[in-house]
Write a protein that holds these residues in place. Structure first.
Motif, mmCIF file in Angstrom:
data_model
loop_
_atom_site.group_PDB
_atom_site.id
_atom_site.type_symbol
_atom_site.label_atom_id
_atom_site.label_comp_id
_atom_site.label_asym_id
_atom_site.label_seq_id
_atom_site.Cartn_x
_atom_site.Cartn_y
_atom_site.Cartn_z
ATOM 1 N N ALA A 75 35.520 36.352 53.189
ATOM 2 C CA ALA A 75 36.842 36.072 52.418
ATOM 3 C C ALA A 75 36.818 36.501 51.648
ATOM 4 C CB ALA A 75 37.082 34.498 52.753
ATOM 5 N N MET A 76 36.458 36.741 50.404
ATOM 6 C CA MET A 76 36.559 37.121 49.306
ATOM 7 C C MET A 76 37.102 38.441 49.019
ATOM 8 S SD MET A 76 34.050 35.000 46.187
ATOM 9 C CE MET A 76 32.616 35.193 47.410
ATOM 10 N N LEU A 77 35.695 39.512 50.189
ATOM 11 C CA LEU A 77 36.196 40.905 50.581
ATOM 12 C C LEU A 77 37.338 40.880 50.608
ATOM 13 C CD1 LEU A 77 32.529 41.920 51.394
ATOM 14 C CD2 LEU A 77 33.539 42.299 49.282
ATOM 15 N N GLU A 78 37.773 40.028 52.286
ATOM 16 C CA GLU A 78 39.237 40.450 52.682
ATOM 17 C C GLU A 78 39.884 39.446 52.761
ATOM 18 O OE1 GLU A 78 40.450 43.204 53.322
ATOM 19 O OE2 GLU A 78 38.637 45.367 53.215
ATOM 20 N N GLY A 175 28.690 35.245 34.842
ATOM 21 C CA GLY A 175 29.273 36.011 34.367
ATOM 22 C C GLY A 175 30.527 36.259 35.573
ATOM 23 N N ARG A 176 31.228 37.092 34.501
ATOM 24 C CA ARG A 176 32.433 37.865 35.186
ATOM 25 C C ARG A 176 32.412 38.156 37.014
ATOM 26 N NH1 ARG A 176 35.967 42.129 33.069
ATOM 27 N NH2 ARG A 176 36.498 40.422 31.422
ATOM 28 N N TRP A 180 29.667 32.092 41.592
ATOM 29 C CA TRP A 180 30.893 30.871 41.129
ATOM 30 C C TRP A 180 31.486 31.671 40.225
ATOM 31 C CZ3 TRP A 180 29.026 26.823 43.790
ATOM 32 C CH2 TRP A 180 27.637 26.725 43.638
ATOM 33 N N ALA A 181 31.744 32.651 39.861
ATOM 34 C CA ALA A 181 33.346 33.021 39.177
ATOM 35 C C ALA A 181 33.733 33.456 40.143
ATOM 36 C CB ALA A 181 32.516 33.670 37.856
ATOM 37 N N ARG A 182 32.984 34.592 41.089
ATOM 38 C CA ARG A 182 33.901 35.049 42.542
ATOM 39 C C ARG A 182 34.824 33.935 43.751
ATOM 40 N NH1 ARG A 182 31.767 37.411 45.178
ATOM 41 N NH2 ARG A 182 29.146 37.105 44.991
ATOM 42 N N LEU A 186 38.313 32.203 45.271
ATOM 43 C CA LEU A 186 38.616 32.169 46.470
ATOM 44 C C LEU A 186 40.021 32.187 47.578
ATOM 45 C CD1 LEU A 186 37.095 32.859 49.912
ATOM 46 C CD2 LEU A 186 36.583 30.198 49.698
ATOM 47 N N GLU A 187 40.955 32.700 47.822
ATOM 48 C CA GLU A 187 41.869 32.261 47.876
ATOM 49 C C GLU A 187 42.347 31.373 49.742
ATOM 50 O OE1 GLU A 187 44.045 35.986 48.108
ATOM 51 O OE2 GLU A 187 43.370 36.893 45.855
#
Length: 208
Positions: A75-78, A175-176, A180-182, A186-187
């Protein structure tokens, strides 16, 4: 180290309303055993490539344990292709010293040597994953133990098991580019389910 077999009880229910795709991950089960980094993003990339090959434009991504983490990474990639995410007790990154030590020791090379596991130990290990083992039929433990021991004979699968354990649990947490930052970005809609008495994936992770 599980295969798609663990999803068999749920597939008929999901298939009543959805087209259900339940693959074995690269390195496990009936899938090929390529060399690779065996990170959550690596697995997610393979799963998305499978979607492409099947002509599947959008999906609900779901998984448990390592699969829950991979579904989240998909889900984060696409995000545009992901309708929603359901992650059941997903693996994130280890923060306990003892668990980190175990993950650091899980070198892929060990997979070539750890060839024998006593069946009683495997069955007891499976039972220990449940807060109340009596909620699962005894036949399931026997089938799951047979499936695991049959696959454990493959040195390539043992290598994939050790490699994925090390890569995913030792992933960069902060970190960026940290997990956890990514995750904060999450959309798609997401449901994360944790067990109050889970003995492996601590429910406290739901509060992070």
């Amino acid at each position: 180290g599980a295969t798609k077999v663990s999803w068999v009880p749920a597939v008929p229910l999901l298939a009543q309303k959805h087209c259900v795709i339940v693959p074995d991950l690269p390195g496990f089960g009936a899938s090929e055993k390529p060399r690779g980094v065996h990170s959550a993003q690596w697995f997610a990339g393979h799963a998305l490539a499978l979607m492409d090959a099947m002509g599947c434009e959008r999906m609900y991504a779901g998984g448990h344990s390592m699969g829950g983490r991979i579904a989240t990474e998909m889900a984060m990639l696409e995000p545009d292709r992901t309708l929603a995410v359901v992650a059941i007790c997903p693996v994130t990154v280890f923060d306990r010293p003892r668990a980190l030590r175990i993950a650091r020791l899980a070198r892929p090379e060990l997979g070539w040597f750890l060839t024998r596991l006593p069946r009683p130990r495997v069955e007891n290990g499976l039972r220990s994953l449940f807060a109340d083992p009596s909620h699962v039929d005894d036949d399931w433990y026997e089938v799951a133990a047979d499936d695991f021991l049959r696959r454990w004979k493959s040195a390539k699968e043992r290598r994939a098991f050790a490699s994925s354990l090390r890569r995913i649990y030792l992933d960069k947490p902060f970190g960026r580019s940290g997990f956890w930052a990514r995750l904060a970005l999450l959309e798609p809609p997401a449901l994360f389910v944790y067990g109050r008495d889970d003995v492996v994936i601590r429910p406290a992770l739901a509060e992070v």
